[in-house]
Every structure is written in C-alpha cells, then in structure tokens.
Design a protein around this motif. Sequence first.
Motif, PDB file in Angstrom:
ATOM      1  N   HIS A  34       1.584   2.508   7.318  1.00  0.00           N
ATOM      2  CA  HIS A  34       1.007   1.060   6.813  1.00  0.00           C
ATOM      3  C   HIS A  34      -0.366   1.321   6.773  1.00  0.00           C
ATOM      4  O   HIS A  34      -1.472   1.386   5.896  1.00  0.00           O
ATOM      5  CB  HIS A  34       1.343   0.433   6.807  1.00  0.00           C
ATOM      6  CG  HIS A  34       0.980  -1.384   6.382  1.00  0.00           C
ATOM      7  ND1 HIS A  34       0.281  -2.107   5.644  1.00  0.00           N
ATOM      8  CD2 HIS A  34      -0.105  -1.939   7.622  1.00  0.00           C
ATOM      9  CE1 HIS A  34      -0.997  -2.754   5.671  1.00  0.00           C
ATOM     10  NE2 HIS A  34      -0.059  -3.085   7.052  1.00  0.00           N
ATOM     11  N   CYS A  35      -0.850   2.095   7.936  1.00  0.00           N
ATOM     12  CA  CYS A  35      -2.297   2.450   8.504  1.00  0.00           C
ATOM     13  C   CYS A  35      -3.079   3.352   7.950  1.00  0.00           C
ATOM     14  O   CYS A  35      -4.196   2.794   7.691  1.00  0.00           O
ATOM     15  CB  CYS A  35      -2.366   2.493  10.703  1.00  0.00           C
ATOM     16  SG  CYS A  35      -1.709   0.857  11.284  1.00  0.00           S
ATOM     17  N   TYR A  36      -1.833   4.181   7.683  1.00  0.00           N
ATOM     18  CA  TYR A  36      -2.618   5.145   6.871  1.00  0.00           C
ATOM     19  C   TYR A  36      -3.221   5.209   5.518  1.00  0.00           C
ATOM     20  O   TYR A  36      -4.207   5.208   4.862  1.00  0.00           O
ATOM     21  CB  TYR A  36      -1.589   6.733   6.623  1.00  0.00           C
ATOM     22  CG  TYR A  36      -2.355   8.327   5.287  1.00  0.00           C
ATOM     23  CD1 TYR A  36      -2.875   8.363   6.063  1.00  0.00           C
ATOM     24  CD2 TYR A  36      -1.420   7.488   4.122  1.00  0.00           C
ATOM     25  CE1 TYR A  36      -3.745   9.326   5.451  1.00  0.00           C
ATOM     26  CE2 TYR A  36      -1.885   8.952   3.359  1.00  0.00           C
ATOM     27  CZ  TYR A  36      -2.607   9.540   3.826  1.00  0.00           C
ATOM     28  OH  TYR A  36      -3.656  10.615   2.982  1.00  0.00           O
ATOM     29  N   ARG A  37      -2.435   4.041   4.577  1.00  0.00           N
ATOM     30  CA  ARG A  37      -2.680   3.531   3.196  1.00  0.00           C
ATOM     31  C   ARG A  37      -3.964   3.050   4.172  1.00  0.00           C
ATOM     32  O   ARG A  37      -4.807   2.445   3.084  1.00  0.00           O
ATOM     33  CB  ARG A  37      -1.786   2.717   2.827  1.00  0.00           C
ATOM     34  CG  ARG A  37      -0.257   3.755   2.592  1.00  0.00           C
ATOM     35  CD  ARG A  37      -0.127   2.610   1.297  1.00  0.00           C
ATOM     36  NE  ARG A  37       1.882   3.049   1.454  1.00  0.00           N
ATOM     37  CZ  ARG A  37       2.727   3.333   2.055  1.00  0.00           C
ATOM     38  NH1 ARG A  37       3.437   2.428   2.751  1.00  0.00           N
ATOM     39  NH2 ARG A  37       4.071   3.317   0.858  1.00  0.00           N
ATOM     40  N   MET A  38      -4.260   2.024   4.842  1.00  0.00           N
ATOM     41  CA  MET A  38      -5.176   1.099   5.157  1.00  0.00           C
ATOM     42  C   MET A  38      -6.468   1.808   5.167  1.00  0.00           C
ATOM     43  O   MET A  38      -7.420   1.939   4.363  1.00  0.00           O
ATOM     44  CB  MET A  38      -5.242   0.448   6.478  1.00  0.00           C
ATOM     45  CG  MET A  38      -4.007  -0.660   5.701  1.00  0.00           C
ATOM     46  SD  MET A  38      -4.232  -2.239   5.039  1.00  0.00           S
ATOM     47  CE  MET A  38      -6.004  -2.541   5.821  1.00  0.00           C
ATOM     48  N   PHE A  39      -6.129   3.820   6.644  1.00  0.00           N
ATOM     49  CA  PHE A  39      -7.752   3.740   6.315  1.00  0.00           C
ATOM     50  C   PHE A  39      -7.560   5.545   5.403  1.00  0.00           C
ATOM     51  O   PHE A  39      -8.281   5.785   5.383  1.00  0.00           O
ATOM     52  CB  PHE A  39      -7.086   4.779   7.650  1.00  0.00           C
ATOM     53  CG  PHE A  39      -7.448   3.202   9.069  1.00  0.00           C
ATOM     54  CD1 PHE A  39      -9.111   2.290   9.361  1.00  0.00           C
ATOM     55  CD2 PHE A  39      -6.689   3.221   9.222  1.00  0.00           C
ATOM     56  CE1 PHE A  39      -8.830   1.878  10.045  1.00  0.00           C
ATOM     57  CE2 PHE A  39      -6.941   2.250  10.227  1.00  0.00           C
ATOM     58  CZ  PHE A  39      -7.538   1.151  10.266  1.00  0.00           C
ATOM     59  N   ASN A  79      -4.200  -6.544  11.048  1.00  0.00           N
ATOM     60  CA  ASN A  79      -5.468  -7.090  10.884  1.00  0.00           C
ATOM     61  C   ASN A  79      -6.424  -6.097  12.113  1.00  0.00           C
ATOM     62  O   ASN A  79      -7.357  -6.617  12.167  1.00  0.00           O
ATOM     63  CB  ASN A  79      -5.277  -8.318  11.877  1.00  0.00           C
ATOM     64  CG  ASN A  79      -5.089  -9.720  11.216  1.00  0.00           C
ATOM     65  OD1 ASN A  79      -5.688 -10.487  10.319  1.00  0.00           O
ATOM     66  ND2 ASN A  79      -3.564  -9.804  11.099  1.00  0.00           N
ATOM     67  N   ARG A  80      -5.459  -5.532  12.739  1.00  0.00           N
ATOM     68  CA  ARG A  80      -6.445  -4.326  13.279  1.00  0.00           C
ATOM     69  C   ARG A  80      -7.074  -3.270  12.434  1.00  0.00           C
ATOM     70  O   ARG A  80      -8.279  -2.708  12.823  1.00  0.00           O
ATOM     71  CB  ARG A  80      -5.391  -3.139  14.256  1.00  0.00           C
ATOM     72  CG  ARG A  80      -4.521  -4.235  15.721  1.00  0.00           C
ATOM     73  CD  ARG A  80      -5.980  -4.167  16.699  1.00  0.00           C
ATOM     74  NE  ARG A  80      -5.787  -4.487  18.369  1.00  0.00           N
ATOM     75  CZ  ARG A  80      -6.212  -4.857  19.420  1.00  0.00           C
ATOM     76  NH1 ARG A  80      -7.664  -4.047  18.905  1.00  0.00           N
ATOM     77  NH2 ARG A  80      -5.833  -5.533  20.413  1.00  0.00           N
ATOM     78  N   CYS A  81      -6.400  -2.918  11.347  1.00  0.00           N
ATOM     79  CA  CYS A  81      -7.082  -2.104  10.347  1.00  0.00           C
ATOM     80  C   CYS A  81      -8.003  -2.716   9.827  1.00  0.00           C
ATOM     81  O   CYS A  81      -9.294  -2.158   9.789  1.00  0.00           O
ATOM     82  CB  CYS A  81      -5.791  -1.925   9.406  1.00  0.00           C
ATOM     83  SG  CYS A  81      -4.441  -0.336  10.461  1.00  0.00           S
ATOM     84  N   LEU A  82      -7.873  -3.931   9.531  1.00  0.00           N
ATOM     85  CA  LEU A  82      -8.446  -5.063   8.751  1.00  0.00           C
ATOM     86  C   LEU A  82     -10.250  -5.280  10.381  1.00  0.00           C
ATOM     87  O   LEU A  82     -11.551  -5.010   9.893  1.00  0.00           O
ATOM     88  CB  LEU A  82      -8.525  -6.047   8.402  1.00  0.00           C
ATOM     89  CG  LEU A  82      -7.639  -6.418   7.271  1.00  0.00           C
ATOM     90  CD1 LEU A  82      -7.525  -7.950   7.172  1.00  0.00           C
ATOM     91  CD2 LEU A  82      -8.430  -6.206   5.998  1.00  0.00           C
ATOM     92  N   LEU A  85     -12.333  -1.166   9.803  1.00  0.00           N
ATOM     93  CA  LEU A  85     -12.838  -1.374   8.627  1.00  0.00           C
ATOM     94  C   LEU A  85     -13.734  -2.376   8.437  1.00  0.00           C
ATOM     95  O   LEU A  85     -14.989  -2.019   8.324  1.00  0.00           O
ATOM     96  CB  LEU A  85     -11.643  -1.499   7.157  1.00  0.00           C
ATOM     97  CG  LEU A  85     -10.549  -0.701   7.256  1.00  0.00           C
ATOM     98  CD1 LEU A  85      -9.010  -1.425   5.918  1.00  0.00           C
ATOM     99  CD2 LEU A  85     -11.260   0.327   6.552  1.00  0.00           C
ATOM    100  N   ARG A  86     -14.182  -3.588   9.240  1.00  0.00           N
ATOM    101  CA  ARG A  86     -15.089  -4.511   9.180  1.00  0.00           C
ATOM    102  C   ARG A  86     -16.217  -3.873   9.659  1.00  0.00           C
ATOM    103  O   ARG A  86     -17.182  -3.746   9.877  1.00  0.00           O
ATOM    104  CB  ARG A  86     -14.890  -5.409   9.277  1.00  0.00           C
ATOM    105  CG  ARG A  86     -14.090  -6.040   8.092  1.00  0.00           C
ATOM    106  CD  ARG A  86     -13.619  -7.403   8.507  1.00  0.00           C
ATOM    107  NE  ARG A  86     -12.663  -8.002   7.068  1.00  0.00           N
ATOM    108  CZ  ARG A  86     -11.143  -8.799   7.928  1.00  0.00           C
ATOM    109  NH1 ARG A  86     -11.669  -9.181   8.832  1.00  0.00           N
ATOM    110  NH2 ARG A  86     -11.056  -9.848   6.214  1.00  0.00           N
ATOM    111  N   PRO A 156     -11.373  -4.279   1.985  1.00  0.00           N
ATOM    112  CA  PRO A 156     -10.610  -4.704   3.422  1.00  0.00           C
ATOM    113  C   PRO A 156      -9.459  -5.775   3.211  1.00  0.00           C
ATOM    114  O   PRO A 156      -8.662  -5.322   3.127  1.00  0.00           O
ATOM    115  CB  PRO A 156     -10.888  -4.604   4.397  1.00  0.00           C
ATOM    116  CG  PRO A 156     -12.709  -4.369   4.422  1.00  0.00           C
ATOM    117  CD  PRO A 156     -13.260  -4.524   2.625  1.00  0.00           C
ATOM    118  N   ARG A 157     -10.137  -6.730   2.759  1.00  0.00           N
ATOM    119  CA  ARG A 157      -9.573  -7.648   2.661  1.00  0.00           C
ATOM    120  C   ARG A 157      -8.461  -7.464   0.771  1.00  0.00           C
ATOM    121  O   ARG A 157      -6.907  -7.982   1.478  1.00  0.00           O
ATOM    122  CB  ARG A 157      -9.646  -9.213   2.582  1.00  0.00           C
ATOM    123  CG  ARG A 157      -8.791 -10.659   2.121  1.00  0.00           C
ATOM    124  CD  ARG A 157      -8.091 -10.709   3.125  1.00  0.00           C
ATOM    125  NE  ARG A 157      -8.489 -11.664   4.721  1.00  0.00           N
ATOM    126  CZ  ARG A 157      -8.645 -12.306   4.905  1.00  0.00           C
ATOM    127  NH1 ARG A 157      -8.193 -12.853   4.586  1.00  0.00           N
ATOM    128  NH2 ARG A 157      -8.992 -12.481   6.058  1.00  0.00           N
TER     129      ARG A 157
END
Length: 336
Positions: A34-39, A79-82, A85-86, A156-157
Amino acid sequence: MERARTDLLSRARGGDGEAFRALTEPHRRELQVHCYRMFGSFQDAEDALQDTLLSAWRGLSGFDGRASIRTWLYRIATNRCLSALRAAKRRPAKEWDIPGVEPPEPTRLGEVAWLEPYPDALLDGAIAVPLGPEARYEQAESISLAFVTALQALPPRQLAVLILRDVLGFPAAEVAGMLDTTVESVKSALKRARAGLPRRRPTVTEPAPAAGSPAEDALVARFVSAYETADIAALVTLLTDDAFMSMPPLPFEYEGREVVGHFCASLFGAGRRFDLVPTRANGQPAFGAYLRTPGGVRHGTGLYVLTLTGDRICGMSRFENSVFPAFGLPRSLPDR
C-alpha cells in the motif's frame, strides 16, 4: 478466534511486544505494498511501514475496536504517507551518467522519474488479500509498473482515495473515516482521480502470458539471447510497434520499436556486452544486467523490467544498480 484476538489486544496494550507482532504481522506485507503504491518507491514504502508500526504501537491505547485492526492500520499508514508526500520537495531529475555511452535523443522527458521496482519475492501474502466488493483492478494489474507510475501523477489526497476505493475496495464510509472527511468528499476526490489518471504507457493490447508459463519462458529466453549477444535485429523483432522505454531516475523516455532498438544499440557500443541474471519485479520478468570486463569480473549496471503483451514486449524499464540489494542481486559477479 475473536476471543483470541481480544486476548492479544489486551496483552499488547499491556506492553507485550510479541502480542503486538501477532496482531500486526498478518498485515505487514500488504501495508508495505500500500505504501509502495502511494510513493512509487520501495525504500520510502519501507520507511513508511516502520513509521506506521511504531505509531500503531504507541497509539494502541487509542484503538477503540470499532474498526478492524486491518482498517485501523490502513488509516495510520495512509495518513503517514500523505504527510510525507505533502512535506516532500520535488526531487530534480537525474542527469545522464552512464560512462562511455552517448544516448540517442529521447522521445520525451518523463515527469515521474523517481520510481523504484518492487521485488516479487515480497509479494507473497501481500496482494492475495481479500478485496472489497468495489475494487476495480485485478491484483496483478494494481502492482504493475505502468499502473504505479500512473498513480504518481495524482495529487496526494486523490491518490489515497483511488487506492483505498478502487484498488482495495474499502467502502466510501470507511475511507472517509480513515481520512477524517465526509463520504461526499471521498466520492468527489475519487471522481477527480479517475478522470486525472493518465493513460498508461506502455500500451498492453493483449494479456501477458502467465508468470512462469511456457509462453512467458519462451519470450524471455529470446530476449535474453538477443540482449546477451547484442543482436539488435533479433531484439527489435520482439518489440511491439509502439514499444516504450523509461529509465528512472533519468527522465529519458523512448517510444517506438526502432527508437528503443537505437537506444539499446548505444549501450552495446564500443563492444560492451552484458550477462543477464533473472529475477521478477512488480509481477513482471526482470533482469540484473552485468557488464563484462576484460578482467573477467562482471559489474552490475542496472535492472530491467519487461512488460509483455501477447507474444511481444511492449515496455522496458531500466533502473539503476542501487536497487540490486532489494532483489538479492550482487553488485558484481566473478569470472565465469
């Protein structure tokens, strides 16, 4: 089962680290993906996962049990990823630094240069998880390099909402709870994310052969033979007309069979020859490329990930050798 989980939770709240690991370990791999998809970054995903588990450990007393442990962990991870990213500053694209190689003019300069592959060895138990009824993507598609690259173009959102809703299938109400917002806001962000998700390159027009199938093995063997013998003509025949090549973290992108072939020819210039060591990344065939030297030692120069369509290759992504450790690949190989 529920009684055992309640007992683990009670012990974990009392400071029992083993009980906490028993609660969280079943979700560890899927949270990392999940974190990989985010970053789009394996290393950033690992860092975010560690932050998530630490936050969960410290905040366990605040877990009220109304949601599942899995949903609660996804809330923390997202929320950690968001936040990361921000806060992140846009990293400048890297300049060409392959010594002795003069690349052809790229077709374009890509906007998503800082991307890393994900080792298939870590996917066990990570993508074969139960999906919600509203998931729109197949598990294999949702980890492909083309899809992960496309995700990075979203704000990000919107990125978080699309992954939670369309990839994982969480209900809108649960996503709203994770993001401390309303269901209406989630629906609006999802609509914008779907509209803003860019067309993915390379273009897959036919299903790829199944992993480990005779069809995939035959195509991959032909690629290895052509690449290791620097047979550009044979290599080009394996490519689709609109074959696409990217080179993270270099921004260079090449599109078209002949153009990609021309780039490969530049790598083979001055008699450079390579040996390929197979691995897998993002559910796709991959290879560590090792440059042969007069002394016999072969030095790792990069990792190639292939995207297949039917009986052809429609995409090649070349990554730097800094990703080798995640795949268990050595930086160099001894003389054969």
